[in-house]
Design a protein around this motif. Structure first.
Motif, PDB file in Angstrom:
ATOM      1  N   ASP A 141       0.828  -1.222   0.000  1.00  0.00           N
ATOM      2  CA  ASP A 141       0.000   0.000   0.000  1.00  0.00           C
ATOM      3  C   ASP A 141       0.854   1.259   0.000  1.00  0.00           C
ATOM      4  OD1 ASP A 141      -2.600  -1.165  -0.070  1.00  0.00           O
ATOM      5  OD2 ASP A 141      -2.343  -1.751   2.018  1.00  0.00           O
ATOM      6  N   CYS A 142       1.936   1.217  -0.732  1.00  0.00           N
ATOM      7  CA  CYS A 142       2.760   2.406  -0.965  1.00  0.00           C
ATOM      8  C   CYS A 142       2.583   2.764  -2.450  1.00  0.00           C
ATOM      9  CB  CYS A 142       4.227   2.137  -0.638  1.00  0.00           C
ATOM     10  SG  CYS A 142       4.515   1.649   1.081  1.00  0.00           S
ATOM     11  N   LYS A 143       1.425   3.310  -2.762  1.00  0.00           N
ATOM     12  CA  LYS A 143       0.996   3.397  -4.155  1.00  0.00           C
ATOM     13  C   LYS A 143       1.723   4.457  -4.965  1.00  0.00           C
ATOM     14  CE  LYS A 143      -3.565   1.429  -3.264  1.00  0.00           C
ATOM     15  NZ  LYS A 143      -5.020   1.581  -3.403  1.00  0.00           N
ATOM     16  N   GLN A 144       2.448   5.352  -4.299  1.00  0.00           N
ATOM     17  CA  GLN A 144       3.188   6.355  -5.046  1.00  0.00           C
ATOM     18  C   GLN A 144       4.618   5.926  -5.364  1.00  0.00           C
ATOM     19  OE1 GLN A 144       2.584  10.555  -4.387  1.00  0.00           O
ATOM     20  NE2 GLN A 144       1.193  10.114  -2.668  1.00  0.00           N
ATOM     21  N   VAL A 145       4.984   4.752  -4.880  1.00  0.00           N
ATOM     22  CA  VAL A 145       6.319   4.236  -5.177  1.00  0.00           C
ATOM     23  C   VAL A 145       6.314   3.639  -6.583  1.00  0.00           C
ATOM     24  CG1 VAL A 145       8.054   2.524  -4.564  1.00  0.00           C
ATOM     25  CG2 VAL A 145       6.879   3.803  -2.766  1.00  0.00           C
ATOM     26  N   ASN A 146       7.028   4.268  -7.496  1.00  0.00           N
ATOM     27  CA  ASN A 146       7.099   3.795  -8.878  1.00  0.00           C
ATOM     28  C   ASN A 146       8.525   3.504  -9.314  1.00  0.00           C
ATOM     29  OD1 ASN A 146       4.395   3.654 -10.215  1.00  0.00           O
ATOM     30  ND2 ASN A 146       4.263   5.741  -9.401  1.00  0.00           N
ATOM     31  N   GLU A 147       9.431   3.457  -8.333  1.00  0.00           N
ATOM     32  CA  GLU A 147      10.814   3.120  -8.622  1.00  0.00           C
ATOM     33  C   GLU A 147      11.311   2.127  -7.582  1.00  0.00           C
ATOM     34  OE1 GLU A 147      13.340   6.484  -8.891  1.00  0.00           O
ATOM     35  OE2 GLU A 147      12.041   7.591 -10.265  1.00  0.00           O
ATOM     36  N   LEU A 148      12.202   1.258  -8.024  1.00  0.00           N
ATOM     37  CA  LEU A 148      12.847   0.355  -7.069  1.00  0.00           C
ATOM     38  C   LEU A 148      13.679   1.175  -6.085  1.00  0.00           C
ATOM     39  CD1 LEU A 148      14.175  -2.535  -9.329  1.00  0.00           C
ATOM     40  CD2 LEU A 148      12.466  -2.748  -7.522  1.00  0.00           C
ATOM     41  N   PRO A 149      13.842   0.672  -4.857  1.00  0.00           N
ATOM     42  CA  PRO A 149      14.750   1.346  -3.928  1.00  0.00           C
ATOM     43  C   PRO A 149      16.121   1.535  -4.569  1.00  0.00           C
ATOM     44  CG  PRO A 149      13.496  -0.315  -2.756  1.00  0.00           C
ATOM     45  CD  PRO A 149      13.173  -0.488  -4.208  1.00  0.00           C
ATOM     46  N   TRP A 150      16.627   2.758  -4.516  1.00  0.00           N
ATOM     47  CA  TRP A 150      17.943   3.045  -5.078  1.00  0.00           C
ATOM     48  C   TRP A 150      19.006   2.271  -4.305  1.00  0.00           C
ATOM     49  CZ3 TRP A 150      22.621   4.928  -3.544  1.00  0.00           C
ATOM     50  CH2 TRP A 150      23.489   5.363  -4.554  1.00  0.00           C
ATOM     51  N   GLY A 151      19.837   1.533  -5.013  1.00  0.00           N
ATOM     52  CA  GLY A 151      20.874   0.733  -4.368  1.00  0.00           C
ATOM     53  C   GLY A 151      20.439  -0.675  -4.039  1.00  0.00           C
ATOM     54  N   ILE A 152      19.226  -1.100  -4.465  1.00  0.00           N
ATOM     55  CA  ILE A 152      18.737  -2.437  -4.112  1.00  0.00           C
ATOM     56  C   ILE A 152      19.634  -3.535  -4.673  1.00  0.00           C
ATOM     57  CG2 ILE A 152      17.199  -2.671  -6.115  1.00  0.00           C
ATOM     58  CD1 ILE A 152      15.204  -4.055  -4.221  1.00  0.00           C
ATOM     59  N   GLN A 153      20.304  -3.261  -5.790  1.00  0.00           N
ATOM     60  CA  GLN A 153      21.161  -4.273  -6.398  1.00  0.00           C
ATOM     61  C   GLN A 153      22.365  -4.609  -5.537  1.00  0.00           C
ATOM     62  OE1 GLN A 153      20.560  -1.262  -7.511  1.00  0.00           O
ATOM     63  NE2 GLN A 153      22.435  -0.224  -8.238  1.00  0.00           N
ATOM     64  N   ASN A 154      22.652  -3.774  -4.544  1.00  0.00           N
ATOM     65  CA  ASN A 154      23.794  -4.019  -3.659  1.00  0.00           C
ATOM     66  C   ASN A 154      23.418  -4.836  -2.416  1.00  0.00           C
ATOM     67  OD1 ASN A 154      25.496  -2.483  -5.367  1.00  0.00           O
ATOM     68  ND2 ASN A 154      24.759  -0.588  -4.405  1.00  0.00           N
ATOM     69  N   LEU A 155      22.125  -5.156  -2.272  1.00  0.00           N
ATOM     70  CA  LEU A 155      21.679  -5.941  -1.108  1.00  0.00           C
ATOM     71  C   LEU A 155      21.877  -7.420  -1.436  1.00  0.00           C
ATOM     72  CD1 LEU A 155      18.433  -3.960  -0.193  1.00  0.00           C
ATOM     73  CD2 LEU A 155      20.745  -3.679   0.728  1.00  0.00           C
ATOM     74  N   ASN A 156      23.087  -7.897  -1.247  1.00  0.00           N
ATOM     75  CA  ASN A 156      23.484  -9.219  -1.727  1.00  0.00           C
ATOM     76  C   ASN A 156      22.831 -10.375  -0.990  1.00  0.00           C
ATOM     77  OD1 ASN A 156      25.272  -8.091  -3.650  1.00  0.00           O
ATOM     78  ND2 ASN A 156      26.834  -7.806  -2.056  1.00  0.00           N
TER      79      ASN A 156
ATOM     80  N   ILE B 195       1.483  -1.524  -4.972  1.00  0.00           N
ATOM     81  CA  ILE B 195       2.390  -0.392  -5.186  1.00  0.00           C
ATOM     82  C   ILE B 195       2.078   0.230  -6.543  1.00  0.00           C
ATOM     83  CG2 ILE B 195       4.205  -1.323  -3.715  1.00  0.00           C
ATOM     84  CD1 ILE B 195       5.637  -2.144  -6.348  1.00  0.00           C
ATOM     85  N   GLY B 196       2.872   1.220  -6.918  1.00  0.00           N
ATOM     86  CA  GLY B 196       2.594   1.950  -8.148  1.00  0.00           C
ATOM     87  C   GLY B 196       2.575   1.066  -9.385  1.00  0.00           C
ATOM     88  N   ASN B 197       1.593   1.302 -10.259  1.00  0.00           N
ATOM     89  CA  ASN B 197       1.442   0.477 -11.464  1.00  0.00           C
ATOM     90  C   ASN B 197       2.635   0.598 -12.392  1.00  0.00           C
ATOM     91  OD1 ASN B 197      -1.088  -0.457 -10.667  1.00  0.00           O
ATOM     92  ND2 ASN B 197      -2.138   1.302 -11.572  1.00  0.00           N
ATOM     93  N   GLU B 198       3.261   1.760 -12.414  1.00  0.00           N
ATOM     94  CA  GLU B 198       4.402   1.967 -13.300  1.00  0.00           C
ATOM     95  C   GLU B 198       5.543   1.029 -12.947  1.00  0.00           C
ATOM     96  OE1 GLU B 198       7.518   5.571 -14.416  1.00  0.00           O
ATOM     97  OE2 GLU B 198       5.530   6.062 -13.585  1.00  0.00           O
ATOM     98  N   LEU B 199       5.811   0.872 -11.644  1.00  0.00           N
ATOM     99  CA  LEU B 199       6.882  -0.028 -11.219  1.00  0.00           C
ATOM    100  C   LEU B 199       6.512  -1.479 -11.520  1.00  0.00           C
ATOM    101  CD1 LEU B 199       9.547  -0.655  -9.868  1.00  0.00           C
ATOM    102  CD2 LEU B 199       8.417  -0.483  -7.638  1.00  0.00           C
ATOM    103  N   VAL B 200       5.254  -1.826 -11.309  1.00  0.00           N
ATOM    104  CA  VAL B 200       4.809  -3.192 -11.593  1.00  0.00           C
ATOM    105  C   VAL B 200       5.037  -3.533 -13.058  1.00  0.00           C
ATOM    106  CG1 VAL B 200       2.800  -4.710 -11.709  1.00  0.00           C
ATOM    107  CG2 VAL B 200       3.129  -3.248  -9.710  1.00  0.00           C
ATOM    108  N   THR B 201       4.681  -2.589 -13.946  1.00  0.00           N
ATOM    109  CA  THR B 201       4.856  -2.816 -15.385  1.00  0.00           C
ATOM    110  C   THR B 201       6.324  -3.036 -15.726  1.00  0.00           C
ATOM    111  OG1 THR B 201       2.915  -1.445 -15.851  1.00  0.00           O
ATOM    112  CG2 THR B 201       4.447  -1.843 -17.676  1.00  0.00           C
ATOM    113  N   LYS B 202       7.205  -2.241 -15.120  1.00  0.00           N
ATOM    114  CA  LYS B 202       8.634  -2.371 -15.398  1.00  0.00           C
ATOM    115  C   LYS B 202       9.165  -3.731 -14.953  1.00  0.00           C
ATOM    116  CE  LYS B 202       9.591   2.587 -14.897  1.00  0.00           C
ATOM    117  NZ  LYS B 202      10.262   3.597 -14.042  1.00  0.00           N
TER     118      LYS B 202
END
Length: 935
Positions: A861-876, A886-893
């Protein structure tokens, strides 16, 4: 169990004679002392007798009589205490009560004296036979090991070692892991321990590793030693010396035969050093760490990459052997459902498939095996002899597995092998394990309630410097250490929430418990099968046609399971409760009760009372009669207020009175209105959940200085300062939950707390906060922080990022900003992060070296979140990523496998994307390069 019954009685008798001597007449006291002394003299021989009782009917009967006389003596002691040790009212009414009581007490004392005299005569008779049996059956003071059981185990172990490679299932990967440990080119002596439940395949696995061609080439000398419970150092070392000399084709020097243990150890060490060969030695079935300590000095610590390979059922032994060495512990896992089915079918049908008409019953039987290879192979051997055209014969195995385990043959072997672990337990753990037979099959056992029942039943011994709950937790951990209990779910601090027992082991302890008259389980509604004298009754299904009060006059415990629709009528209460006044445990969870029958409040010895999930509304003043009550569970009842009578329960340790409400908005918990002076309950360790809708209640809480867990509901803003002041007195507090009186009420917790509750591990605040309390950043032991409905305008992470032990954060409608930033190096141990209903949130930023241990990230229910957390690729270490609403734009991506966003998270093992549609979650699961849709 007779040993356990006698040991617990001796403890109770000593306390009784110490505290009640003023109320005892001289003759009665002498007879009590006589019983104590005679039973004490027999206790040393009981363990040996219990190991041999299955083979000698006279011993079995004698052990049973010892156990029953211990039980009956305990009943008499409790009857005396109930009659003569209870407190009486003061004043005029007290004098009237004493007058009438004195008349009744004369009769009661005469009745109790007669019972004691009868018990004394029984003890004299038992002692006479004890002296005779000592010589007839070779009973020893230390206890011996059953040769018959050892023979069965040895034969099974021999059969396991002769299994063909084609019969083995699920062994390839464990074998590969162990071999990689052995062949790692280390120059130092390595100790590798393989640990697991009896029958899980430790010996079979290690034998396959031991015989592997690569392992044979790596080590020049090889030896296999079976240690077992009958460990004799000189015998083991002489066996080792013989095998080593066989390897080099030389005869053993004659002087070895006359060497003692020290000389034998020195001889082995010198031999291994002089020959300068690398060696692998297997110590199979090691039970005691002391056994390893006794022989480990025979093995040179540096010797060309040599290895000691150990199998054991005890986790502590496995890890203890690896200390101060280049060690590795491998914990055996149960077979998967697919592996179990393969082994099952291979054992019964060879290379053929299971016939369709037998598949359902076969899978039902297999489900009881729960991946235990010994059980699968043994039951498969039984079924292989059954007529495959008669599924009714297979149904008999499915529905009477306990009976099959009692027979003679393949399943009897399973029983004896698993009973080794039970027989090896110290006496104070045996009753605790057998008591777990009260639980239905596949039941997730709540550790909190199990421990409280153990305590109420008197199974837990007090230890200096420890609370009774801490001792009980030690018992639980030891049973887990011995692979007799499996952990199902852990709490935030690593403590166990739920556990269970393997189905086959449960069947065995169920039988053992019934034999020992410890627990009777009514699982089929058949009253006729119940024994004459029931001490503990677990009802899995309703008992019909109940009558005959004398069956329940010894009843100590009544626990009901799976009775959500059970109506407890007055006749049933009259039967169970009216028939016995000695109940310690009464659990009526889920029963259709609207009020508590008055008979309950006559149970003077009652220590554990659960009415959870009933419809009880009122707790009467007569609750105060239960002066020995230690645990009261009113979870999810209709109780909203407790009477003044509750203040008389000075031994009460846990008080659970709360109701889970609707969590669609805030997670609502309804507590109870406390009587004035609730601070008089000085023994309380757990209090859930008290309404703090007045200043006096909040002030009273400071008196409860032993509290470990506290939940407060209906907190008003004006009571915040008083609450902070009270918290400074609760220095043992580990869990603290607080709920505001309404959703828009401010939790005013900015006031200083002195001293800060440093033991606090879990903090949950539900209600609005103007800012994060300053004292929160000083909670160095905090592991979980939950903020619900806080509505903070400032980023709360700054106050939390340096807490060294924080492993879980939940922010639910807790923050109204657009960005959350996990700064450089922050949250070094955080494993789980839940961000829910953060309506204004648009961005999450994870800076360098932040969240290095994060395993689970959940956003809902964080519907304005349309981007992945910045730096998520570093969470090994991220294992799970969940996006719900969450935001539909992020879901589509993310659904586009060619997108940059998808590439950033493609290595995360599990990703879930979901939306709430038509009253249910429409979920998409992405796992690596594969995706599937699940509605």
């Amino acid at each position: 169990m007779a040993e356990s019954a006698v040991a617990l009685l001796l403890k109770q008798l000593s306390t009784f004679l110490l505290t009640q001597s003023a109320r005892l007449q001289g003759g009665l006291e002498r007879e009590m002392q006589f019983i104590r002394d005679e039973l004490g003299s027999m206790r040393a021989f009981l363990r040996d007798a219990e190991l041999k009782e299955d083979d000698v009917s006279e011993l079995k009967e004698w052990v049973s009589q010892v156990r029953e006389v211990a039980y009956d003596t305990q009943d008499v002691l409790d009857e005396f205490i109930m009659r003569f040790a209870r407190t009486c009212p003061d004043g005029f009414y007290g004098r009237v009560h004493n007058f009438y009581s004195s008349i009744n007490n004369i009769r009661a004392r005469h009745r109790i004296s007669s019972k004691i005299e009868s018990i004394k005569c029984r003890v004299i008779d038992i002692c006479e036979r004890h002296n005779r049996y000592r010589s007839d059956y070779g009973l020893s003071e230390r206890g011996s090991y059953s040769a018959d059981v050892e023979d069965v185990v040895s034969r099974f172990r021999g059969n396991a070692l002769l299994l063909e490679e084609t019969e083995l299932v699920g062994i390839a990967e464990p074998k590969r892991k162990l071999i990689s440990q052995l062949l790692d080119n280390s120059s130092n002596l390595k100790v590798v321990s393989v640990v697991g439940m009896g029958g899980i395949g430790k010996t079979t696995l290690v034998k396959r590793v031991y015989e592997d061609a690569n392992v044979k080439r790596q080590f020049q000398l090889h030896a296999w030693l079976t240690i077992s419970q009958t460990f004799h150092m000189t015998v083991v070392l002489k066996d080792l010396i013989q095998q080593l000399h066989n390897e080099i084709k030389e005869s053993v020097p004659q002087e070895v035969e006359s060497m003692d243990g020290d000389k034998l150890r020195a001889f082995v060490k010198d031999f291994l050093q002089e020959k300068k060969f690398s060696y692998i030695i297997v110590l199979d079935d090691l039970w005691r760490l002391e056994s390893w300590e006794a022989i480990k000095y025979a093995f040179p610590e540096v010797n060309r990459g040599s290895c000691i390979l150990i199998t054991t059922r005890i986790t502590g032994t496995a890890s203890g052997c690896c200390i101060k060495s280049n060690g590795y512990v491998y914990k055996m896992q149960f077979l998967s459902s697919e592996e179990s089915w393969t082994l099952f079918c291979r054992k019964i049908f060879g290379n053929k498939c299971c016939p369709p008409h037998l598949e359902d019953v076969s899978r039902g039987i297999l489900d009881k095996c729960k991946g235990l290879p010994l059980a699968i192979v043994s039951i498969g051997g039984v079924l292989a002899l059954k007529d495959k055209s008669k599924p009714e014969e297979w149904d008999m195995i499915l529905h009477n597995l306990g009976g099959e385990l009692e027979g003679i043959g393949k399943l009897e072997r399973v029983k004896k092998i698993l009973l080794l672990s039970y027989n090896d337990l110290p006496w104070f753990l045996k009753s605790s394990l057998l008591y777990m037979s009260i639980y239905p099959e596949d039941w997730n056992i709540s550790v909190r309630f199990l421990i409280q029942r153990w305590i109420a039943e008197g199974f837990i011994l007090q230890r200096k410097g420890m609370t009774i709950v801490e001792v009980a937790n030690g018992y639980l951990n030891e049973l887990i250490n011995r692979c007799l209990i499996q952990v199902k779910e852990l709490d935030h601090d690593g403590s166990i929430i739920y556990c269970n027992i393997h189905d086959i082991l449960r069947e065995i302890i169920l039988t053992k418990s019934r034999e020992q008259n410890l627990v009777t389980v009514a699982a089929n509604g058949d009253y006729i099968r119940l024994p004459d004298n029931i001490r503990r009754l677990a009802i899995h299904r309703f008992i019909e046609n109940h009558h005959e009060y004398n069956r329940f006059r010894h009843l100590r415990s009544l626990v009901m399971f799976k009775n959500k629709n059970l109506l407890i009528d007055s006749s049933l209460f009259k039967l169970f409760i009216g028939g016995s006044k000695l109940l310690n445990v009464l659990d009526l969870e889920g029963a259709e009760l609207k009020s508590i029958p008055e008979e309950v409040f006559k149970l003077f010895h009652l220590k554990y009372l659960s009415l959870a999930h009933t419809k009880v509304e009122i707790i009467p003043q007569s609750i105060g009669k239960l002066q020995n009550l230690e645990f009261l569970n009113l979870l999810d009842t209709h109780v909203v207020e407790l009477p003044v009578g509750i203040l008389r329960l000075r031994k009460l340790r846990e008080l659970l009175v709360y109701h889970h409400g609707d969590c669609s908005n805030n997670y609502v918990v309804r507590g109870f209105k406390a009587p004035r002076e609730i601070g008089r309950l000085l023994s309380l360790h757990v209090l859930y959940s008290v309404d703090a809708d007045n200043e006096e209640t909040v002030r009273e809480i400071r008196n409860l200085t032993q509290l470990r867990e506290l939940s407060i509901t209906k907190l008003r803003r004006e009571d915040g300062k008083e609450l902070c002041s009270s918290l400074g007195k609760l220095t043992s507090l580990r869990e603290f939950l607080v709920y505001s009186t309404k959703e828009d009420e401010i939790l005013d917790l900015q006031h200083p707390i002195s001293p800060t509750p440093r033991a606090l591990q879990l903090l949950s605040l539900t209600g609005q906060l103007e800012k994060v309390p300053q004292w929160l950043s000083s909670l160095q032991g905090l592991t979980i922080i939950n903020l619900f409905g806080s509505g903070l305008r400032e980023d709360p992470l700054e106050s939390l990022q340096d807490l060294p032990n924080l492993v879980k954060i939940i922010l639910n409608k807790a923050y109204e900003g657009e960005q959350l930033c996990f700064k450089v190096g922050g949250f070094q141990n955080l494993k789980q992060l839940d961000l829910t209903r953060l309506q204004q949130l648009k961005w999450v930023r994870v800076e360098k070296d932040a969240l290095p241990c994060l395993q689970c990230l959940f956003m809902a229910d964080c519907k304005q979140v349309n981007e992945l957390p910045w730096g998520i690729q570093n969470l090994n270490k991220l294992q799970f990523l969940g996006f719900y609403n969450i935001g539909n734009e992020l879901v589509t991506k993310l659904k586009d496998k060619g997108s940059e966003e998808y590439q950033k998270v493609v290595k995360i093992p599990k990703i879930v994307i979901a939306n709430w549609i038509d009253g249910k979650w429409d979920e998409h699961f992405l796992q690596g390069d594969k995706a599937f849709h699940k509605l």
